[in-house]
Scaffold this motif. Structure first.
Motif, PDB file in Angstrom:
ATOM      1  N   LYS A 154       0.880  -1.131   0.103  1.00  0.00           N
ATOM      2  CA  LYS A 154       0.031  -0.027  -0.072  1.00  0.00           C
ATOM      3  C   LYS A 154       0.838   1.196   0.061  1.00  0.00           C
ATOM      4  O   LYS A 154       0.444   2.512  -0.020  1.00  0.00           O
ATOM      5  CB  LYS A 154      -0.917  -0.024   1.212  1.00  0.00           C
ATOM      6  N   LEU A 155       2.150   1.184   0.218  1.00  0.00           N
ATOM      7  CA  LEU A 155       3.164   2.339   0.366  1.00  0.00           C
ATOM      8  C   LEU A 155       3.652   2.667  -1.027  1.00  0.00           C
ATOM      9  O   LEU A 155       4.075   3.697  -1.250  1.00  0.00           O
ATOM     10  CB  LEU A 155       4.326   1.893   0.985  1.00  0.00           C
ATOM     11  N   GLY A 156       3.000   1.879  -2.201  1.00  0.00           N
ATOM     12  CA  GLY A 156       3.389   2.269  -3.642  1.00  0.00           C
ATOM     13  C   GLY A 156       4.908   2.517  -3.732  1.00  0.00           C
ATOM     14  O   GLY A 156       5.897   1.580  -3.398  1.00  0.00           O
ATOM     15  N   GLU A 157       5.526   3.566  -4.553  1.00  0.00           N
ATOM     16  CA  GLU A 157       6.766   3.683  -4.636  1.00  0.00           C
ATOM     17  C   GLU A 157       7.878   4.095  -3.458  1.00  0.00           C
ATOM     18  O   GLU A 157       8.881   3.701  -3.640  1.00  0.00           O
ATOM     19  CB  GLU A 157       7.067   4.887  -5.927  1.00  0.00           C
ATOM     20  N   LYS A 158       7.279   4.292  -2.483  1.00  0.00           N
ATOM     21  CA  LYS A 158       7.999   4.410  -1.080  1.00  0.00           C
ATOM     22  C   LYS A 158       8.257   3.160  -0.655  1.00  0.00           C
ATOM     23  O   LYS A 158       9.397   2.855   0.058  1.00  0.00           O
ATOM     24  CB  LYS A 158       6.987   4.971  -0.300  1.00  0.00           C
ATOM     25  N   GLU A 159       7.921   2.372  -1.090  1.00  0.00           N
ATOM     26  CA  GLU A 159       8.256   0.636  -1.030  1.00  0.00           C
ATOM     27  C   GLU A 159       9.539   0.446  -1.728  1.00  0.00           C
ATOM     28  O   GLU A 159      10.116  -0.774  -1.398  1.00  0.00           O
ATOM     29  CB  GLU A 159       7.394  -0.303  -1.371  1.00  0.00           C
ATOM     30  N   VAL A 160      10.032   1.062  -2.843  1.00  0.00           N
ATOM     31  CA  VAL A 160      10.916   0.495  -3.644  1.00  0.00           C
ATOM     32  C   VAL A 160      12.621   1.100  -3.135  1.00  0.00           C
ATOM     33  O   VAL A 160      12.721   2.423  -2.863  1.00  0.00           O
ATOM     34  CB  VAL A 160      10.822   0.964  -5.250  1.00  0.00           C
ATOM     35  N   LYS A 191      20.236  -3.072   9.115  1.00  0.00           N
ATOM     36  CA  LYS A 191      20.921  -2.263   9.538  1.00  0.00           C
ATOM     37  C   LYS A 191      20.934  -0.922   9.114  1.00  0.00           C
ATOM     38  O   LYS A 191      20.883   0.194   9.749  1.00  0.00           O
ATOM     39  CB  LYS A 191      22.599  -2.737   8.963  1.00  0.00           C
ATOM     40  N   ASN A 192      20.202  -0.467   7.819  1.00  0.00           N
ATOM     41  CA  ASN A 192      19.980   0.632   7.367  1.00  0.00           C
ATOM     42  C   ASN A 192      18.508   0.900   7.726  1.00  0.00           C
ATOM     43  O   ASN A 192      17.680   1.485   6.897  1.00  0.00           O
ATOM     44  CB  ASN A 192      20.089   0.503   5.805  1.00  0.00           C
ATOM     45  N   TYR A 193      18.107   0.600   8.974  1.00  0.00           N
ATOM     46  CA  TYR A 193      16.470   0.972   9.187  1.00  0.00           C
ATOM     47  C   TYR A 193      16.394   2.312   9.192  1.00  0.00           C
ATOM     48  O   TYR A 193      14.987   2.716   9.208  1.00  0.00           O
ATOM     49  CB  TYR A 193      16.247   0.172  10.556  1.00  0.00           C
ATOM     50  N   ASP A 194      17.030   3.134   9.262  1.00  0.00           N
ATOM     51  CA  ASP A 194      17.003   4.625   9.621  1.00  0.00           C
ATOM     52  C   ASP A 194      16.390   5.217   8.116  1.00  0.00           C
ATOM     53  O   ASP A 194      15.404   6.075   7.959  1.00  0.00           O
ATOM     54  CB  ASP A 194      18.075   5.555  10.225  1.00  0.00           C
ATOM     55  N   PHE A 195      17.307   4.701   7.237  1.00  0.00           N
ATOM     56  CA  PHE A 195      16.863   5.043   5.832  1.00  0.00           C
ATOM     57  C   PHE A 195      15.716   4.440   5.225  1.00  0.00           C
ATOM     58  O   PHE A 195      14.774   5.360   4.728  1.00  0.00           O
ATOM     59  CB  PHE A 195      18.071   4.779   4.766  1.00  0.00           C
ATOM     60  N   ILE A 196      15.275   3.160   5.682  1.00  0.00           N
ATOM     61  CA  ILE A 196      14.261   2.491   5.134  1.00  0.00           C
ATOM     62  C   ILE A 196      12.997   3.212   5.806  1.00  0.00           C
ATOM     63  O   ILE A 196      11.827   3.510   4.938  1.00  0.00           O
ATOM     64  CB  ILE A 196      14.538   0.965   5.451  1.00  0.00           C
ATOM     65  N   LEU A 197      12.940   3.152   7.078  1.00  0.00           N
ATOM     66  CA  LEU A 197      11.727   3.756   7.970  1.00  0.00           C
ATOM     67  C   LEU A 197      11.284   5.400   7.472  1.00  0.00           C
ATOM     68  O   LEU A 197      10.297   5.680   7.388  1.00  0.00           O
ATOM     69  CB  LEU A 197      11.946   3.750   9.291  1.00  0.00           C
ATOM     70  N   TYR A 243       8.008   6.480   5.870  1.00  0.00           N
ATOM     71  CA  TYR A 243       7.222   7.271   6.842  1.00  0.00           C
ATOM     72  C   TYR A 243       7.584   8.686   7.235  1.00  0.00           C
ATOM     73  O   TYR A 243       6.655   9.290   7.874  1.00  0.00           O
ATOM     74  CB  TYR A 243       6.923   6.443   8.228  1.00  0.00           C
ATOM     75  N   GLY A 244       8.620   8.961   6.812  1.00  0.00           N
ATOM     76  CA  GLY A 244       8.999  10.239   6.917  1.00  0.00           C
ATOM     77  C   GLY A 244       9.614  10.303   8.662  1.00  0.00           C
ATOM     78  O   GLY A 244      10.425   9.574   8.686  1.00  0.00           O
ATOM     79  N   ASP A 245       9.509  11.310   9.274  1.00  0.00           N
ATOM     80  CA  ASP A 245      10.008  11.283  10.702  1.00  0.00           C
ATOM     81  C   ASP A 245       9.302  10.312  11.620  1.00  0.00           C
ATOM     82  O   ASP A 245       8.298  10.637  12.316  1.00  0.00           O
ATOM     83  CB  ASP A 245       9.970  12.805  11.101  1.00  0.00           C
TER      84      ASP A 245
END
Length: 271
Positions: A203-209, A232-238, A242-244
């Motif tokens: 449901k996140l669309g292109e934010k998922e890529v 390990k890259n959880y900060d970049f992924i999240l 979701y933004g902040d």
């Protein structure tokens, strides 16, 4: 049957998660926390207080291996998938505790379920533009599976009217039809050496890529009493999702995403 609380259901989810973690380690299957569960691990070291589910992800290779092996598992946990359950219509699998039953008040649930954990396949591919098609198909599937009262958002009279018209048109079409179409498209676009990786039906669309390498390095994070794998890259992924994500949402937006009651089948209770 005995109705159980949200906290009791969360404890059952943790039991399922612990079982999956042990099963995966035993069979050399890699997985990682994702979505709201990953936020929970990073921000709360466990469940988001107003969240009531657990999401994990696997690459397609690990996902297929998990399904093949878990189908022969003799525990009280049951695997639900498009292939193993006739009425099931999700493009991901659920692991369900069969000593529980869910009464879903939001969708026309056409398959039996209990307390569960969702496992999402991450596919590699090259064409990012396909995400728009998957997003549209998933939106149609959601409409086809929803009760009428739950498609009236009151964001706009025109939008509500359009949604209801589409809902009426989709009434004769089982939501699984859209899930099967998406599975066929996934197989068509899947490339084991693809540049990008995503859960295509998101449901996140292109934010998922993401570029595929983003999920390759794994660390462990606390989730309640467990230590579990996470990117390990959880900060970049999240942040992309979701933004902040470290900023708590307003109190009026804090609510459980699922609308169902959960019951324990007392004569099936197992240790």
């Amino acid at each position: 049957m005995k109705k159980i609380t949200v906290d009791e259901a969360k404890n059952i989810e943790l039991e399922i998660l612990s079982y999956i973690d042990i099963f995966c380690k035993k069979n050399g299957i890699e997985y990682f926390l994702n979505y709201g569960t990953l936020i929970g691990a990073v921000r709360h070291k466990g469940f988001i207080p107003w969240d009531d589910d657990i999401d994990i992800s696997m690459t397609r290779e690990n996902y297929n291996k998990f399904i093949n092996l878990f189908e022969n598992d003799s525990s009280k946990y049951k695997l639900l998938s498009l292939e193993t359950q006739k009425e099931y219509y999700n493009n991901f699998i659920k692991i369900v505790d069969t000593s529980t039953v869910i009464d879903n008040t939001r969708v026309y649930t056409t398959y039996p379920s209990g307390v569960f954990i969702d496992i999402f396949p991450m596919d590699t591919f090259n064409d990012k533009k396909i995400m728009k098609l998957f997003y549209r198909l998933d939106s149609l599937k959601l409409l086809a599976s929803s009760k009428r009262k739950n498609i009236i958002y009151k964001d706009s009279q025109i939008k509500d009217l359009i949604r209801q018209i589409i809902w009426f048109i989709l009434l004769p079409i089982p939501p699984k039809v859209f899930a099967i179409i998406m599975e066929k498209l996934t197989k068509k676009h899947y490339n084991p050496n693809g540049k990008f990786i995503a859960f295509l039906s998101s449901k996140l669309g292109e934010k998922e890529v993401f570029e595929r390498k983003i999920f390759e390095e794994i660390i462990t994070l606390d989730f309640e009493h467990l230590r579990l794998p996470a990117p390990k890259n959880y900060d970049f992924i999240l942040t992309q999702y979701y933004g902040d994500y470290m900023q708590l949402p307003p109190e009026e937006e804090r609510g459980f995403g699922h609308e169902f009651d959960v019951y324990l089948i007392e004569n099936k209770k197992q240790s």
